[in-house]
Scaffold this motif. Structure first.
Motif, PDB file in Angstrom:
ATOM      1  N   PHE A 197      -3.189  11.326 -45.377  1.00  0.00           N
ATOM      2  CA  PHE A 197      -4.051  12.316 -46.021  1.00  0.00           C
ATOM      3  C   PHE A 197      -3.695  12.451 -47.499  1.00  0.00           C
ATOM      4  CE2 PHE A 197      -4.865  16.741 -47.307  1.00  0.00           C
ATOM      5  CZ  PHE A 197      -6.232  16.803 -47.104  1.00  0.00           C
ATOM      6  N   GLY A 198      -2.406  12.390 -47.819  1.00  0.00           N
ATOM      7  CA  GLY A 198      -2.000  12.477 -49.214  1.00  0.00           C
ATOM      8  C   GLY A 198      -2.495  11.304 -50.035  1.00  0.00           C
ATOM      9  N   LYS A 199      -2.495  10.120 -49.426  1.00  0.00           N
ATOM     10  CA  LYS A 199      -3.009   8.955 -50.145  1.00  0.00           C
ATOM     11  C   LYS A 199      -4.515   9.064 -50.390  1.00  0.00           C
ATOM     12  CE  LYS A 199       0.533   5.775 -48.416  1.00  0.00           C
ATOM     13  NZ  LYS A 199       0.822   4.565 -47.609  1.00  0.00           N
ATOM     14  N   LEU A 200      -5.234   9.603 -49.399  1.00  0.00           N
ATOM     15  CA  LEU A 200      -6.669   9.776 -49.592  1.00  0.00           C
ATOM     16  C   LEU A 200      -6.961  10.823 -50.663  1.00  0.00           C
ATOM     17  CD1 LEU A 200      -7.915   9.668 -45.882  1.00  0.00           C
ATOM     18  CD2 LEU A 200      -8.112   7.871 -47.618  1.00  0.00           C
ATOM     19  N   MET A 201      -6.202  11.899 -50.671  1.00  0.00           N
ATOM     20  CA  MET A 201      -6.408  12.934 -51.673  1.00  0.00           C
ATOM     21  C   MET A 201      -5.949  12.490 -53.058  1.00  0.00           C
ATOM     22  SD  MET A 201      -7.932  15.430 -50.301  1.00  0.00           S
ATOM     23  CE  MET A 201      -7.742  16.590 -51.649  1.00  0.00           C
ATOM     24  N   GLY A 202      -5.054  11.502 -53.101  1.00  0.00           N
ATOM     25  CA  GLY A 202      -4.602  11.006 -54.395  1.00  0.00           C
ATOM     26  C   GLY A 202      -5.688  10.313 -55.189  1.00  0.00           C
ATOM     27  N   VAL A 203      -6.741   9.871 -54.492  1.00  0.00           N
ATOM     28  CA  VAL A 203      -7.839   9.203 -55.192  1.00  0.00           C
ATOM     29  C   VAL A 203      -8.614  10.190 -56.051  1.00  0.00           C
ATOM     30  CG1 VAL A 203      -9.925   7.831 -54.879  1.00  0.00           C
ATOM     31  CG2 VAL A 203      -7.989   7.500 -53.342  1.00  0.00           C
ATOM     32  N   VAL A 204      -8.796  11.403 -55.551  1.00  0.00           N
ATOM     33  CA  VAL A 204      -9.581  12.400 -56.271  1.00  0.00           C
ATOM     34  C   VAL A 204      -8.716  13.429 -56.975  1.00  0.00           C
ATOM     35  CG1 VAL A 204     -11.526  12.131 -54.723  1.00  0.00           C
ATOM     36  CG2 VAL A 204      -9.762  13.798 -54.171  1.00  0.00           C
ATOM     37  N   ARG A 205      -7.403  13.419 -56.722  1.00  0.00           N
ATOM     38  CA  ARG A 205      -6.535  14.409 -57.335  1.00  0.00           C
ATOM     39  C   ARG A 205      -6.173  13.991 -58.748  1.00  0.00           C
ATOM     40  NH1 ARG A 205      -1.613  15.307 -53.742  1.00  0.00           N
ATOM     41  NH2 ARG A 205      -1.267  13.160 -54.430  1.00  0.00           N
ATOM     42  N   LYS A 206      -6.079  14.977 -59.632  1.00  0.00           N
ATOM     43  CA  LYS A 206      -5.751  14.689 -61.023  1.00  0.00           C
ATOM     44  C   LYS A 206      -4.272  14.430 -61.213  1.00  0.00           C
ATOM     45  CE  LYS A 206      -5.837  16.747 -65.647  1.00  0.00           C
ATOM     46  NZ  LYS A 206      -6.187  17.950 -66.445  1.00  0.00           N
ATOM     47  N   GLY A 207      -3.433  15.187 -60.526  1.00  0.00           N
ATOM     48  CA  GLY A 207      -1.990  15.072 -60.702  1.00  0.00           C
ATOM     49  C   GLY A 207      -1.417  13.852 -60.013  1.00  0.00           C
ATOM     50  N   PRO A 208      -0.199  13.460 -60.359  1.00  0.00           N
ATOM     51  CA  PRO A 208       0.431  12.278 -59.764  1.00  0.00           C
ATOM     52  C   PRO A 208       1.061  12.596 -58.412  1.00  0.00           C
ATOM     53  CG  PRO A 208       1.879  13.222 -61.400  1.00  0.00           C
ATOM     54  CD  PRO A 208       0.635  14.066 -61.415  1.00  0.00           C
ATOM     55  N   ASP A 209       1.417  11.561 -57.694  1.00  0.00           N
ATOM     56  CA  ASP A 209       2.116  11.683 -56.421  1.00  0.00           C
ATOM     57  C   ASP A 209       3.615  11.534 -56.689  1.00  0.00           C
ATOM     58  OD1 ASP A 209       2.890  11.802 -53.820  1.00  0.00           O
ATOM     59  OD2 ASP A 209       2.209   9.795 -53.278  1.00  0.00           O
ATOM     60  N   VAL A 210       4.365  12.592 -56.431  1.00  0.00           N
ATOM     61  CA  VAL A 210       5.805  12.597 -56.733  1.00  0.00           C
ATOM     62  C   VAL A 210       6.634  12.606 -55.461  1.00  0.00           C
ATOM     63  CG1 VAL A 210       5.519  13.695 -58.976  1.00  0.00           C
ATOM     64  CG2 VAL A 210       5.729  15.112 -56.935  1.00  0.00           C
ATOM     65  N   ALA A 211       6.061  12.133 -54.345  1.00  0.00           N
ATOM     66  CA  ALA A 211       6.807  12.134 -53.084  1.00  0.00           C
ATOM     67  C   ALA A 211       7.983  11.169 -53.128  1.00  0.00           C
ATOM     68  CB  ALA A 211       5.875  11.770 -51.923  1.00  0.00           C
ATOM     69  N   GLN A 212       7.903  10.109 -53.918  1.00  0.00           N
ATOM     70  CA  GLN A 212       8.969   9.112 -53.978  1.00  0.00           C
ATOM     71  C   GLN A 212      10.119   9.529 -54.885  1.00  0.00           C
ATOM     72  OE1 GLN A 212       9.485   6.166 -52.405  1.00  0.00           O
ATOM     73  NE2 GLN A 212       7.755   6.645 -51.077  1.00  0.00           N
ATOM     74  N   ALA A 213      10.004  10.642 -55.559  1.00  0.00           N
ATOM     75  CA  ALA A 213      11.083  11.090 -56.449  1.00  0.00           C
ATOM     76  C   ALA A 213      12.279  11.540 -55.622  1.00  0.00           C
ATOM     77  CB  ALA A 213      10.594  12.221 -57.345  1.00  0.00           C
ATOM     78  N   THR A 214      13.472  11.187 -56.073  1.00  0.00           N
ATOM     79  CA  THR A 214      14.674  11.591 -55.370  1.00  0.00           C
ATOM     80  C   THR A 214      14.950  13.068 -55.585  1.00  0.00           C
ATOM     81  OG1 THR A 214      17.041  11.138 -55.119  1.00  0.00           O
ATOM     82  CG2 THR A 214      16.126  10.977 -57.330  1.00  0.00           C
ATOM     83  N   LYS A 215      15.640  13.672 -54.636  1.00  0.00           N
ATOM     84  CA  LYS A 215      15.964  15.098 -54.713  1.00  0.00           C
ATOM     85  C   LYS A 215      17.422  15.341 -55.049  1.00  0.00           C
ATOM     86  CE  LYS A 215      11.778  16.110 -53.431  1.00  0.00           C
ATOM     87  NZ  LYS A 215      11.294  14.729 -53.275  1.00  0.00           N
ATOM     88  N   ILE A 216      18.215  14.305 -55.165  1.00  0.00           N
ATOM     89  CA  ILE A 216      19.635  14.459 -55.495  1.00  0.00           C
ATOM     90  C   ILE A 216      19.925  13.635 -56.739  1.00  0.00           C
ATOM     91  CG2 ILE A 216      20.279  14.837 -53.089  1.00  0.00           C
ATOM     92  CD1 ILE A 216      21.330  11.980 -53.032  1.00  0.00           C
ATOM     93  N   GLY A 217      21.087  13.902 -57.310  1.00  0.00           N
ATOM     94  CA  GLY A 217      21.453  13.202 -58.535  1.00  0.00           C
ATOM     95  C   GLY A 217      21.148  14.044 -59.764  1.00  0.00           C
ATOM     96  N   ASP A 218      21.769  13.690 -60.841  1.00  0.00           N
ATOM     97  CA  ASP A 218      21.599  14.416 -62.100  1.00  0.00           C
ATOM     98  C   ASP A 218      20.607  13.673 -62.989  1.00  0.00           C
ATOM     99  OD1 ASP A 218      23.479  16.310 -61.361  1.00  0.00           O
ATOM    100  OD2 ASP A 218      25.149  15.099 -62.105  1.00  0.00           O
ATOM    101  N   PRO A 219      19.541  14.332 -63.403  1.00  0.00           N
ATOM    102  CA  PRO A 219      18.583  13.664 -64.309  1.00  0.00           C
ATOM    103  C   PRO A 219      19.182  13.494 -65.693  1.00  0.00           C
ATOM    104  CG  PRO A 219      17.987  15.963 -64.018  1.00  0.00           C
ATOM    105  CD  PRO A 219      19.134  15.713 -63.082  1.00  0.00           C
TER     106      PRO A 219
END
Length: 501
Positions: A317-339
């Motif tokens: 569903f997220g991939k389908l909504m990504g076609v019409v959504r303006k914002g990027p998909d940030v699901a692949q971003a890591t949640k640990i580590g220091d930026p």
């Protein structure tokens, strides 16, 4: 009848006299109805209007509070609430007004705890307007700057810093994706210097990128493309003939640098990202380049596994909504580590080309150094010769600083012998008494009954230090084949369980 009137009058007088002499205070009948101060009334009225989405009424009420009661304790909260009303209203114009209100709040109240909240909302305004990686990155770049400002200016607010850190990792994932796509575009167009500049800057700036192994592998392919281009150049049969030719010596010099850089890129995939998909491909490329294949440490395997476990895959569903959504998909971003909180010096394509030419021509003119030292043999004394004296007469026709002849040794002069070793021709005395212990060594003090022995006192400290040292050495040890094989197994999700391809 008259008696009754007098009796009633006297009883009323006594009642009035008793009430006047009592110590009880009069009670205000309006005290228990919830009377409030006028500034508090205005603030509560504005909050109620915001709750019902009447943002214009809320802002007018808050401005009345700020202008009428400038010394009220609710002024700071009212100033922040004005920005919240614009923020909740939404829209590009309203968000711009909210950003300005939050900046004014930071200017007038920089030491309040809500200043960190205002800075976080400024960054969130840019985050909400951020677009996909292949589109305008202005808001993403500004969001990165604002989140960095939050983490550096308000480090004592852990709640806001933790939220800003997570959002900053997502923003940097989008910016890294943009740099990767640009570098890949240049690679497909065989513009290797431009691709190298983009990918090298990407890895230096965003090492937590979800496709870091792919970027490093593409960087190695860029360097191998440079190697293939040099090898494909014609060999010179005569000076400058054919045009664009290169001698074998020049080719070897041009190939040496890209080979070393490609080896570093492939080796970093294995040592820093040992569970990613490009590890096997990197090993094959190192073997093709006749370079040693490194092994990762256990700490690197554990770190990469934790980073990979914190990422999420986008749902159908997220991939389908990504076609019409303006914002990027940030699901692949890591949640640990220091930026990364600072930008390293970016690499340009001109720098890459300059390094290649410098490897061919040698060091630059400013780096060459040539020193000439002139030694006057007649004025410097030789080894083991005495220094010249001012009262020593100079030889005829010679320099006064010339070395003087060494006088012959006196045969009757007594020369001291070394105390460590006896003379070679002196036999030891068999009747000489020799002590069992060194007399100069100090005897240890007698042990005390209540004294804590050094071994017992340091047993706990030595055990703790040894355990920490053992843990550190175990983390830095090379990972075994079992660790690497088990870390690469990933569970299939959704349709991947039944779709074989």
């Amino acid at each position: 009848m008259l008696r009754r009137v007098l009796l009633i009058t006297s009883l009323g007088g006594l009642l009035l006299l008793g009430a006047g002499c009592s110590n009880k205070k009069s009670v205000n009948p309006l005290a228990g109805i919830g009377s409030k101060q006028p500034d508090k009334v205005l603030f509560d009225r504005a909050m109620d209007a915001m709750k019902h989405n009447r943002f214009d009424v809320a802002r007018m009420t808050l401005q009345t509070l700020i202008n009428t009661y400038p010394d009220s304790e609710f002024v700071a909260r009212a100033k922040l609430a004005v920005g919240d009303s614009w923020y909740a209203e939404g829209g590009a114009a309203s968000l711009a007004q909210a950003e300005q209100e939050y900046r004014d709040f930071e200017t007038f109240f920089p030491n309040m705890p809500e200043a960190a909240e205002a800075q976080l909302k400024i960054a969130n305004i840019q985050y909400q307007q951020m677009e996909k990686a292949d589109r305008d990155f202005t808001h993403a770049k500004r969001a990165e700057e604002e989140y960095r400002t939050l983490m550096m200016q308000y480090p004592d607010n852990p709640k806001m810093v933790a939220e800003g850190k997570e959002r900053l990792l997502e923003v940097q994932e989008v910016l890294a994706e943009r740099e990767f796509e640009i570098g890949r575009f240049y690679f497909l167009r065989t513009s290797y210097p431009a691709s190298i500049a983009r990918l090298q800057s990407l890895m230096e700036k965003y090492p937590l990128y979800s496709k870091a192994d792919e970027a490093l592998y593409l960087l190695g392919q860029d360097y191998e493309g440079e190697i293939a281009r040099v090898r494909a150049a014609p060999t010179c049969t005569a000076p400058g003939k054919p045009p664009g030719c290169a001698t074998e010596a020049m080719k070897s010099q041009l190939i040496e640098g890209p080979t070393k850089s490609a080896t570093e890129a492939y080796s970093k995939i294995i040592t820093r990202y040992p569970i990613m998909d490009r590890v096997d491909d990197a090993k094959r490329r190192l073997a093709a380049l006749h370079q040693p294949i490194p092994r990762p440490t256990k700490a690197a395997v554990a770190q990469n596994k934790a980073e990979d476990a914190s990422r999420h895959e986008a749902t159908m569903f997220g991939k389908l909504m990504g076609v019409v959504r303006k914002g990027p998909d940030v699901a692949q971003a890591t949640k640990i580590g220091d930026p990364s909180l600072s930008d390293p010096t970016p690499v340009s394509a001109q720098d890459v080309t300059h390094r290649q030419l410098q490897s061919l021509m040698g060091p630059a003119n400013g780096e060459k150094s040539l020193s000439v030292e002139k030694v006057d043999a007649s004025g410097v004394p030789a080894a083991n010769e005495p220094a010249p004296r001012s009262d020593t007469p100079a030889p005829a026709g010679g320099s006064p600083f010339a070395p003087q002849p060494t006088p012959p040794a006196d045969p009757n002069e007594l020369t001291p012998t070394s105390a460590a070793a006896p003379p070679a021709n002196t036999a030891p005395d068999p009747n000489e008494l020799k002590p069992n212990a060194d007399a100069s060594a100090a005897l240890p003090p007698p042990p005390q009954v209540n004294e804590i022995q050094q071994g017992q006192a340091g047993a706990q400290a030595s055990s703790s230090s040894s355990s920490s040292a053992t843990a550190a050495s175990d983390a830095n040890a090379e990972a075994s084949d079992k660790d690497l094989s088990t870390s690469k197994k990933k569970k299939k999700k959704g349709l991947k369980k039944i779709v074989p391809f």
